[in-house]
Design a protein around this motif. Sequence first.
Motif, PDB file in Angstrom:
ATOM      1  N   UNK A  84       0.803  -1.215   0.000  1.00 52.22           N
ATOM      2  CA  UNK A  84       0.000   0.000   0.000  1.00 52.22           C
ATOM      3  C   UNK A  84       0.840   1.272   0.000  1.00 52.22           C
ATOM      4  N   UNK A  85       1.815   1.356   0.891  1.00 54.02           N
ATOM      5  CA  UNK A  85       2.600   2.585   1.020  1.00 54.02           C
ATOM      6  C   UNK A  85       3.402   2.881  -0.239  1.00 54.02           C
ATOM      7  N   UNK A  86       3.987   1.836  -0.813  1.00 52.20           N
ATOM      8  CA  UNK A  86       4.808   2.027  -2.010  1.00 52.20           C
ATOM      9  C   UNK A  86       3.950   2.420  -3.221  1.00 52.20           C
ATOM     10  N   UNK A 100       4.179   5.953  -5.294  1.00 56.02           N
ATOM     11  CA  UNK A 100       4.370   6.005  -6.741  1.00 56.02           C
ATOM     12  C   UNK A 100       3.269   6.829  -7.405  1.00 56.02           C
ATOM     13  N   UNK A 101       2.011   6.612  -7.017  1.00 59.65           N
ATOM     14  CA  UNK A 101       0.906   7.341  -7.623  1.00 59.65           C
ATOM     15  C   UNK A 101       0.974   8.836  -7.294  1.00 59.65           C
ATOM     16  N   UNK A 102       1.410   9.159  -6.080  1.00 60.53           N
ATOM     17  CA  UNK A 102       1.576  10.559  -5.708  1.00 60.53           C
ATOM     18  C   UNK A 102       2.700  11.207  -6.510  1.00 60.53           C
ATOM     19  N   UNK A 103       3.789  10.452  -6.722  1.00 64.82           N
ATOM     20  CA  UNK A 103       4.907  10.936  -7.543  1.00 64.82           C
ATOM     21  C   UNK A 103       4.432  11.274  -8.955  1.00 64.82           C
ATOM     22  N   UNK A 104       3.563  10.426  -9.508  1.00 64.92           N
ATOM     23  CA  UNK A 104       3.061  10.674 -10.860  1.00 64.92           C
ATOM     24  C   UNK A 104       2.292  11.992 -10.931  1.00 64.92           C
ATOM     25  N   UNK A 110      -2.581   3.900 -14.166  1.00 60.38           N
ATOM     26  CA  UNK A 110      -1.475   3.295 -13.417  1.00 60.38           C
ATOM     27  C   UNK A 110      -2.002   2.567 -12.181  1.00 60.38           C
ATOM     28  N   UNK A 111      -2.960   3.171 -11.507  1.00 60.48           N
ATOM     29  CA  UNK A 111      -3.550   2.558 -10.312  1.00 60.48           C
ATOM     30  C   UNK A 111      -4.233   1.242 -10.660  1.00 60.48           C
ATOM     31  N   UNK A 112      -4.992   1.222 -11.743  1.00 57.96           N
ATOM     32  CA  UNK A 112      -5.685   0.001 -12.159  1.00 57.96           C
ATOM     33  C   UNK A 112      -4.690  -1.107 -12.488  1.00 57.96           C
ATOM     34  N   UNK A 159      -3.274   9.019  -1.430  1.00 61.75           N
ATOM     35  CA  UNK A 159      -2.690   9.339  -2.739  1.00 61.75           C
ATOM     36  C   UNK A 159      -3.060  10.763  -3.132  1.00 61.75           C
ATOM     37  N   UNK A 160      -2.060  11.546  -3.518  1.00 63.85           N
ATOM     38  CA  UNK A 160      -2.334  12.882  -4.038  1.00 63.85           C
ATOM     39  C   UNK A 160      -2.947  12.721  -5.422  1.00 63.85           C
TER      40      UNK A 160
END
Length: 324
Positions: free
Chosen positions: A52-54, A58-62, A76-78, A98-99
């Motif tokens: 979950x955290x990773x 990653x999604x927040x970085x995107x 990406x999430x899917x 997630x941002x």
Amino acid sequence: MENQPAKPKLLDQLRDRIRLKHYSRRTEDVYLDWAKRYILYHNKTHPQEMGKLEIEDFLTYLARDRKVSASTQNQAKAALLFLYKEVLDIKLPWLGEVEQAKKPQKMPVVLTEEEVQALLAKLPDSWLLVGRLLYGTGLRLLEGLRLRVQDLDFSANQLLVREGKGGKDRVTMLPQKLQLPLKDHLLRVKQLHDQDLAAGYGEVWLPEGVARKYPAAGKEWIWQYVFPSIKLSVDPRSGVTRRHHLDEKGLQRAIRQAGVDAGLTKHVTPHTLRHSFATHLLQAGYDIRTVQELLGHKDVQTTMIYTHVLNKGGRGVTSPLDRI
């Protein structure tokens, strides 16, 4: 003790699972790409050791650093959720930290009827019928290119869209002006199909369920693409030589160039024809629910965007300059 066969690599497992679920080749490529990017972002750490955290990181970085669109972030999430659930058999808790990428409210680009005529007049003959069909029916790009012969119902003046966005079928109109051009076009496609059969080919790709239930259907005329490719190609999954439908990138380039050649000052894509179809129907007095059904929108709010296009600039307010 005999050596156990090596366990398939993670990406191979992901590919196999995607194919087992009968996802499209496009989805396969996209999901594999996101899995690679996720692993590389975390310095090649195996996803089994992350969770979950990773994924949230990653999604927040995107969204924060790469400034991707909301649809790209959701894609990406899917892909990652599929990887964890279907391949690693790990159920993730809700991803709440997630941002979110911002989803801008963009007005669709719409052409006037005169601009549509100018655009179509500049399309090469090889793409003209497809372009006219997209505008005349409101189909999405791939919905048009994936039409099969049996999807055209000339007697009822309608066509069937199979597995449109959201996996749903729908029916839309078939313009009277395209009846004869399409019938003439199909005569040429039939000749091409007969030539393929005589040469030992002629089998078209079919959805897994159809191919399993009707093994010989792939060579039947009714299943052939309305807009087949000009050349045969090898299916990368099965290795079978087939004739696919026309390449969507070719149509995108052709319409973009036609817009330039017509002197249009708008960014024109195949989807612009769909936007124009919807707007022109509303201008003609058709109700929003009818347009929603023809477009295949799940929510009428999606269709409502075209009502905003109908407003004059400044929310319909007349400038005082125009009154003096």
